[in-house]
Write an enzyme that holds these catalytic residues in place. Structure first.
Site, short mmCIF file in Angstrom:
data_model
loop_
_atom_site.label_atom_id
_atom_site.label_comp_id
_atom_site.label_asym_id
_atom_site.label_seq_id
_atom_site.Cartn_x
_atom_site.Cartn_y
_atom_site.Cartn_z
N GLN A 106 -41.18 17.00 6.75
CA GLN A 106 -40.12 16.65 7.89
C GLN A 106 -39.82 15.15 8.30
O GLN A 106 -39.14 14.94 8.98
CB GLN A 106 -40.79 17.34 9.30
CG GLN A 106 -41.27 18.87 9.05
CD GLN A 106 -42.06 19.28 10.17
OE1 GLN A 106 -41.74 19.51 11.12
NE2 GLN A 106 -43.44 19.12 9.73
N ASN A 107 -40.59 14.12 7.59
CA ASN A 107 -40.38 12.97 7.91
C ASN A 107 -38.95 12.40 7.23
O ASN A 107 -38.81 12.88 6.26
CB ASN A 107 -41.75 12.12 7.30
CG ASN A 107 -42.95 12.49 7.96
OD1 ASN A 107 -42.86 13.25 9.14
ND2 ASN A 107 -44.03 12.36 7.36
N VAL A 108 -38.65 11.32 7.75
CA VAL A 108 -37.24 10.68 7.38
C VAL A 108 -37.60 9.50 7.01
O VAL A 108 -36.48 8.43 6.75
CB VAL A 108 -36.27 10.79 8.75
CG1 VAL A 108 -36.00 11.90 9.03
CG2 VAL A 108 -36.91 9.99 9.78
N ASP A 109 -38.87 8.86 6.49
CA ASP A 109 -39.24 7.62 6.15
C ASP A 109 -39.33 7.07 4.77
O ASP A 109 -39.54 6.07 4.35
CB ASP A 109 -40.36 7.05 6.97
CG ASP A 109 -41.73 8.18 6.69
OD1 ASP A 109 -42.34 8.49 7.55
OD2 ASP A 109 -41.61 8.46 5.40
N HIS A 124 -35.49 17.01 7.26
CA HIS A 124 -34.76 16.52 8.30
C HIS A 124 -34.02 15.11 7.99
O HIS A 124 -33.90 14.59 8.83
CB HIS A 124 -35.84 16.13 9.59
CG HIS A 124 -36.29 17.30 10.07
ND1 HIS A 124 -37.76 17.09 10.65
CD2 HIS A 124 -36.33 18.70 10.04
CE1 HIS A 124 -38.00 18.55 11.07
NE2 HIS A 124 -37.22 19.46 10.54
N GLY A 195 -50.59 16.78 9.02
CA GLY A 195 -49.91 15.91 10.12
C GLY A 195 -48.52 16.35 10.79
O GLY A 195 -47.66 15.46 11.19
N THR A 196 -48.87 17.65 11.14
CA THR A 196 -47.72 18.29 11.86
C THR A 196 -48.33 19.20 13.12
O THR A 196 -49.31 19.94 12.95
CB THR A 196 -46.63 19.04 11.26
OG1 THR A 196 -46.01 19.60 11.83
CG2 THR A 196 -47.41 20.28 10.36
N SER A 197 -47.23 19.08 14.17
CA SER A 197 -47.96 19.85 15.44
C SER A 197 -47.91 21.28 15.09
O SER A 197 -48.03 21.93 16.12
CB SER A 197 -47.34 18.98 16.51
OG SER A 197 -45.80 19.18 16.48
N ASN A 221 -55.48 17.71 10.33
CA ASN A 221 -55.02 17.15 11.59
C ASN A 221 -56.18 16.84 12.29
O ASN A 221 -56.93 17.92 12.35
CB ASN A 221 -53.98 18.20 12.33
CG ASN A 221 -53.24 17.86 13.24
OD1 ASN A 221 -53.56 16.81 13.96
ND2 ASN A 221 -51.84 18.24 13.43
P1 OAD Z 1 -45.51 15.40 15.89
O1 OAD Z 1 -45.59 14.22 16.64
O2 OAD Z 1 -45.26 16.66 16.86
O3 OAD Z 1 -46.96 15.69 15.51
C1 OAD Z 1 -47.78 15.00 14.76
C2 OAD Z 1 -49.11 15.64 14.62
O4 OAD Z 1 -49.85 14.60 13.52
C3 OAD Z 1 -50.00 15.70 15.70
O5 OAD Z 1 -50.39 17.37 15.62
C4 OAD Z 1 -51.14 14.85 15.48
O6 OAD Z 1 -52.52 15.52 16.03
C5 OAD Z 1 -51.29 14.77 14.19
N1 OAD Z 1 -51.60 13.45 13.56
C6 OAD Z 1 -51.76 12.17 14.17
N2 OAD Z 1 -52.49 11.06 13.44
C7 OAD Z 1 -52.57 11.62 12.05
C8 OAD Z 1 -53.24 11.30 11.01
N3 OAD Z 1 -53.63 10.02 10.86
N4 OAD Z 1 -53.36 12.26 9.89
C9 OAD Z 1 -52.93 13.57 10.26
N5 OAD Z 1 -52.63 14.08 11.23
C10 OAD Z 1 -52.39 13.11 12.28
O7 OAD Z 1 -44.74 15.28 14.62
P2 OAD Z 1 -44.11 16.68 13.74
O8 OAD Z 1 -44.88 17.72 13.83
O9 OAD Z 1 -43.82 16.00 12.39
O10 OAD Z 1 -37.84 16.27 14.51
O11 OAD Z 1 -42.69 16.73 14.49
C11 OAD Z 1 -41.91 17.63 14.05
C12 OAD Z 1 -40.42 17.34 14.42
O12 OAD Z 1 -40.23 16.93 15.68
C13 OAD Z 1 -39.88 15.77 13.57
O13 OAD Z 1 -39.73 16.03 12.38
C14 OAD Z 1 -38.70 15.74 14.52
C15 OAD Z 1 -39.44 15.68 16.03
O14 OAD Z 1 -38.72 15.87 16.92
C16 OAD Z 1 -36.33 15.79 14.86
O15 OAD Z 1 -36.26 14.85 15.59
C17 OAD Z 1 -35.48 16.75 14.39
#
Ligand code: OAD
Length: 252
Positions: A106-109, A124, A195-197, A221
């Site tokens: 889902q990352n854009v980096d 994404h 690393g996704t919520s 996570n």
């Molecule tokens: P989130 O910011 O919603 O979730 C990040 C998750 O990573 C959280 O559950 C953290 O607990 C976990 N986390 C933090 N540090 C970590 C680490 N070092 N190792 C493992 N996990 C860790 O991000 P995404 O789930 O990626 O989309 O969000 C999904 C989408 O929502 C993104 O792609 C973006 C955002 O809005 C768009 O903008 C369309």
């Protein structure tokens, strides 16, 4: 190595050793240890500081293209300064132990690609690319950098502007990428969710699709998510720590 130790639950490595096809779904937490902020982590998450509807929708771009463009330019500047971490490197090592290991991010980096992962599906889009706001056509970055206005007018359409090549809320995901992700989720032996919520659809449904298709699901996570109770293994650890431990076991 960050020195943090993670005890791998019994059964996890044998499930991995018996697997041929592995799907790795990643989110912003996968890039956190490289210094890229996540979205929803309290206080430091991007959406804790900004309203997504003001920055990550086509309507927001129409309303205020300069604000949106500048915010993404700021994120780009940060992203080009960071590098992949040990967790990204571990996924590259793990590739050679399976018939297929596909990273669906889902990352854009571009951090997975920079680390050397050979099969990466971007759900994404990518922040390093710019597209025409009217036609969606890719815009040459060199040409774009030679333009003075922010955002520059699109070379592909008289009413178009250059916009970040990412998927915004309310927009559909690239069909080819989503079809590939769904196919991998329904045919993999092991599915990692790292690393996704697990809040943003349709990506959040992929680990559940894999679960229903009989795959072993492994979540990494530090914080529980809606997947944690369903997953076969939920490692409350960081991506770098857990993936390094798993790669070390695989290579041992
Ligand atoms: P989130 O910011 O919603 O979730 C990040 C998750 O990573 C959280 O559950 C953290 O607990 C976990 N986390 C933090 N540090 C970590 C680490 N070092 N190792 C493992 N996990 C860790 O991000 P995404 O789930 O990626 O989309 O969000 C999904 C989408 O929502 C993104 O792609 C973006 C955002 O809005 C768009 O903008 C369309």
């Amino acid at each position: 190595m960050n020195g943090a130790i993670v005890k791998l639950p019994d059964g996890l490595m044998s499930d991995l050793n018996n697997a041929d096809r592995v799907l790795v779904l990643t989110g912003a937490g996968m890039s956190a240890e490289s210094g890229v902020p996540t979205f929803r982590d309290a206080q430091k998450g991007l959406w804790a500081k900004h309203r997504p509807e003001d920055l990550a929708t086509p309507q927001a771009f129409k309303r205020n293209p300069q604000m949106v463009w500048d915010w993404y330019e700021d994120r780009r500047r940060n992203i080009v300064k960071v590098s992949p971490h040990a967790g990204h490197a571990a996924l590259v090592v793990m590739e050679q132990y399976f018939e297929r290991l596909v990273v669906v991010t889902q990352n854009v980096d571009s951090l997975h690609q920079l680390a050397g992962s050979t099969d990466v599906v971007e759900l994404h889009g990518n922040i390093m690319r710019s597209i025409c706001s009217e036609t969606g056509k890719l815009i040459d970055e060199q040409w774009l950098r030679s333009q003075s206005s922010h955002p520059p007018a699109s070379p592909h359409h008289p009413d178009g502007l250059a916009r970040p090549g990412v998927v915004w809320f309310g927009e559909s995901l690239p069909q080819i990428a989503m079809d590939r992700a769904m196919a991998e989720a329904s045919s993999c032996d092991v599915c990692f969710s790292i690393g996704t919520s697990t809040l943003v659809q349709p990506a959040a449904s992929l680990p559940f699709l894999a679960l229903n298709a009989g795959a072993t699901v492994i979540e990494i996570n530090p914080t529980p998510t809606s997947l944690s109770r369903e997953a076969h293994y939920s490692l409350q650890s960081t991506a770098a720590t857990a993936l390094t431990a798993i790669a070390e076991h695989l290579t041992a």
